[in-house]
Structure formats: C-alpha cells, structure tokens
Design an enzyme around this catalytic site. Structure first.
Site, PDB file in Angstrom:
ATOM      1  N   HIS A 101      68.146 133.984 107.879  1.00 39.46           N
ATOM      2  CA  HIS A 101      68.864 133.014 108.710  1.00 39.46           C
ATOM      3  C   HIS A 101      69.720 133.750 109.720  1.00 39.46           C
ATOM      4  CE1 HIS A 101      71.102 133.892 105.032  1.00 39.46           C
ATOM      5  NE2 HIS A 101      72.219 133.773 105.734  1.00 39.46           N
ATOM      6  N   HIS A 103      72.973 133.578 111.906  1.00 38.64           N
ATOM      7  CA  HIS A 103      74.238 132.882 112.118  1.00 38.64           C
ATOM      8  C   HIS A 103      74.508 132.878 113.622  1.00 38.64           C
ATOM      9  CE1 HIS A 103      75.978 133.151 107.912  1.00 38.64           C
ATOM     10  NE2 HIS A 103      75.114 134.143 107.835  1.00 38.64           N
TER      11      HIS A 103
HETATM   12  P1  AMP Z   1      74.788 134.667 104.189  1.00 36.47           P
HETATM   13  O1  AMP Z   1      76.061 134.933 103.441  1.00 36.47           O
HETATM   14  O2  AMP Z   1      74.594 135.486 105.420  1.00 36.47           O
HETATM   15  O3  AMP Z   1      73.564 134.727 103.255  1.00 36.47           O
HETATM   16  O4  AMP Z   1      74.892 133.184 104.730  1.00 36.47           O
HETATM   17  C1  AMP Z   1      74.697 132.062 103.936  1.00 36.47           C
HETATM   18  C2  AMP Z   1      75.422 130.953 104.641  1.00 36.47           C
HETATM   19  O5  AMP Z   1      74.931 129.734 104.137  1.00 36.47           O
HETATM   20  C3  AMP Z   1      76.936 130.956 104.418  1.00 36.47           C
HETATM   21  O6  AMP Z   1      77.595 131.076 105.683  1.00 36.47           O
HETATM   22  C4  AMP Z   1      77.201 129.605 103.755  1.00 36.47           C
HETATM   23  O7  AMP Z   1      78.398 129.002 104.199  1.00 36.47           O
HETATM   24  C5  AMP Z   1      75.986 128.809 104.153  1.00 36.47           C
HETATM   25  N1  AMP Z   1      75.612 127.731 103.252  1.00 36.47           N
HETATM   26  C6  AMP Z   1      75.506 127.785 101.899  1.00 36.47           C
HETATM   27  N2  AMP Z   1      75.101 126.595 101.404  1.00 36.47           N
HETATM   28  C7  AMP Z   1      74.942 125.771 102.476  1.00 36.47           C
HETATM   29  C8  AMP Z   1      74.537 124.415 102.636  1.00 36.47           C
HETATM   30  N3  AMP Z   1      74.201 123.630 101.591  1.00 36.47           N
HETATM   31  N4  AMP Z   1      74.493 123.899 103.884  1.00 36.47           N
HETATM   32  C9  AMP Z   1      74.837 124.656 104.948  1.00 36.47           C
HETATM   33  N5  AMP Z   1      75.197 125.945 104.866  1.00 36.47           N
HETATM   34  C10 AMP Z   1      75.261 126.500 103.653  1.00 36.47           C
END
Ligand code: AMP
Ligand code: ZN
Length: 112
Positions: A101, A103
């Site tokens: 993903h 950001h």
């Molecule tokens: P990472 O730490 O780079 O793997 O990013 C994962 C991201 O997913 C974090 O910024 C979380 O806030 C986000 N996240 C986790 N669960 C959800 C969800 N159900 N909907 C939207 N974002 C989420």
C-alpha cells in the site's frame, strides 16, 4: 506475514470490511487511512495481493507506475499536486499490513 486469504486489505477491497473509498478502477483501490497522519491520508492498493513494493515492482511494474499516477491525481485535487508517498517495507520499517500500500499524505503543508 499474512497471505491473501487472511489479509485485511484483500477484505477491504472485496467489501467485506468497510472503508471510505477515494478512488477505484479495475486494478486499483484507494481509501482513507483509519488513523490519519496528515489532513488527507489515503492508502492506494493494487486489487491483486503482493506483500510489498518490491514484489509489486517485480511482478507488475505498470501497476506500480499507475499507483504513482493515482497518488498524483489525489494530490492535484487536494493540495495543488504536493504530497508525500510512502511504502513502509518490512516489520522493522513499520509495515503492519502485508498487502502493498502506498501512503499518500497531502492536504496541508508537511514538515520536512
Ligand atoms: P503500514 O503500517 O505501513 O503497514 O500501514 C498500515 C496502515 O493501515 C496504517 O496507517 C493504519 O492506520 C491503516 N489501517 C489499518 N486498518 C485499517 C482500516 N480498517 N481501514 C483503513 N486503514 C487502516
Ligand atoms: Zn491482500
């Protein structure tokens, strides 16, 4: 590391877990991060499951380029084209979801 069968973002893409959609097309989905780190914080994911950006780059470089284009278009709309694009890769870099993903942080002036 989760595979696609037990992947939070696969479930979000499938609509099994709710999300706030920002953009979608045949290959790509974008939604608001649940814990925003900027005024606008969007996650862009390929619909197909890859664990991280290196896997995606190897398997489907056009999709990686497309994700960059989608990021640009979100920032064009939200903040005159300025944004930060981050791919956390690996546990020790803060990756918590092992479905690649991007950001996109935008919508306001960001600290250097
Ligand atoms: P990472 O730490 O780079 O793997 O990013 C994962 C991201 O997913 C974090 O910024 C979380 O806030 C986000 N996240 C986790 N669960 C959800 C969800 N159900 N909907 C939207 N974002 C989420
Ligand atoms: Zn997945």
């Amino acid at each position: 590391m989760s595979d696609s069968q037990d992947c939070l973002f696969c479930k979000i893409i499938a609509g099994e877990i709710p999300s706030t959609k920002v953009y979608e097309d045949e290959t790509t989905y974008a939604f608001k991060d649940i814990n925003p780190k900027a005024k606008v914080h969007v996650l862009i994911v390929p619909r197909k499951h890859y664990a991280n950006v290196a896997e995606l780059a190897k398997a489907d470089p056009a999709e990686l380029a497309h994700i960059a284009e989608v990021a640009q278009s979100i920032a064009d709309k939200e903040f005159h084209g300025a944004y930060r694009l981050i791919f956390n890769t690996g546990l020790d870099a803060g990756q918590t979801v092992f479905h690649v993903h991007a950001h996109v942080l935008t919508g306001e002036k960001l600290d250097e």
